[in-house]
Design a protein around this motif. Structure first.
Motif, mmCIF file in Angstrom:
data_model
loop_
_atom_site.group_PDB
_atom_site.id
_atom_site.type_symbol
_atom_site.label_atom_id
_atom_site.label_comp_id
_atom_site.label_asym_id
_atom_site.label_seq_id
_atom_site.Cartn_x
_atom_site.Cartn_y
_atom_site.Cartn_z
ATOM 1 N N UNK A 95 0.728 -1.196 -0.065
ATOM 2 C CA UNK A 95 -0.137 -0.159 -0.014
ATOM 3 C C UNK A 95 0.835 1.206 0.010
ATOM 4 N N UNK A 96 1.947 1.146 0.820
ATOM 5 C CA UNK A 96 2.852 2.173 0.824
ATOM 6 C C UNK A 96 3.429 2.439 -0.581
ATOM 7 N N UNK A 97 3.944 1.299 -1.191
ATOM 8 C CA UNK A 97 4.456 1.482 -2.288
ATOM 9 C C UNK A 97 3.838 2.281 -3.431
ATOM 10 N N UNK A 98 2.231 1.750 -3.346
ATOM 11 C CA UNK A 98 1.322 2.184 -4.409
ATOM 12 C C UNK A 98 1.131 3.910 -4.383
ATOM 13 N N UNK A 99 1.201 4.079 -2.763
ATOM 14 C CA UNK A 99 1.112 5.705 -2.602
ATOM 15 C C UNK A 99 2.331 6.254 -3.271
ATOM 16 N N UNK A 109 1.562 -2.557 -11.516
ATOM 17 C CA UNK A 109 1.390 -3.428 -10.319
ATOM 18 C C UNK A 109 1.220 -2.679 -9.095
ATOM 19 N N UNK A 110 1.133 -1.546 -9.121
ATOM 20 C CA UNK A 110 0.838 -0.703 -7.742
ATOM 21 C C UNK A 110 -0.820 -0.422 -7.821
ATOM 22 N N UNK A 111 -1.363 -0.819 -9.003
ATOM 23 C CA UNK A 111 -3.005 -0.387 -8.951
ATOM 24 C C UNK A 111 -3.007 0.888 -9.301
ATOM 25 N N UNK A 120 -4.194 -0.815 -3.394
ATOM 26 C CA UNK A 120 -4.939 0.223 -3.919
ATOM 27 C C UNK A 120 -4.261 1.769 -3.213
ATOM 28 N N UNK A 121 -3.962 2.587 -3.979
ATOM 29 C CA UNK A 121 -3.284 3.857 -3.245
ATOM 30 C C UNK A 121 -4.351 4.830 -2.717
#
Length: 153
Positions: A20-24, A117-119, A152-153
């Motif tokens: 989640x942090x990676x997505x953000x 890949x991070x949504x 999901x970010x």
């Protein structure tokens, strides 16, 4: 701006960053910024961690009896190839290209791959706008997202 972001990311332990942090993080960067920072050792570390996580984020209950080799070609500073094998309810990932024939091959740039890949990107939109190129089994490619827990970010 890119240098300060690059310096900040270079100091991260990607193995300790939650999906989640990676997505953000990815959501907060422009395509240009991602392309600027995805160079050298940082690029290798980021791609390596993303592919390592695929095994952990795999959803065997969604894959059922699927048996497939998926080849990922990430373009950017240089072409990087990873292969994902889904078989027997497991997902294994290896860096590099084997002689085996993939059921599908996905080709995209660094920024588009990280957004996918991070949504943070829709694979159908990416395909229609030619940011994602597919070869082989398009049906398999279109359903790949359901086989993984994508944040999901």
């Amino acid at each position: 701006m890119a240098n300060s972001v690059r310096d900040e990311l270079a100091g991260l332990d990607f193995a300790a960053v939650s999906p989640e942090e990676f997505a953000r993080i990815v959501k907060g960067l422009s395509t240009r910024e991602i392309d600027e920072i995805m160079r050298g050792e940082l690029r290798r570390r980021v791609l390596g961690e993303v592919f390592r996580r695929m095994e952990r984020q795999f959803r065997p209950e969604s894959a059922g009896s699927l048996d497939a080799l998926i080849r990922w070609k990430i373009t950017g500073e240089s072409d990087v190839v990873y292969e994902t094998t889904i078989a027997g309810g497991t997902c294994t990932v290896r860096e590099g290209r084997t002689d085996a024939a993939p059921r599908t091959t996905l080709t995209m740039g660094d920024a588009d791959f990280l957004k996918l890949v991070s949504g943070n990107a829709n694979p159908v939109t990416m395909f229609i706008t030619r940011k994602l190129k597919l070869a082989g089994d398009i049906g398999l490619a279109s359903g790949l997202t359901r086989y993984f827990d994508i944040p999901k970010a």
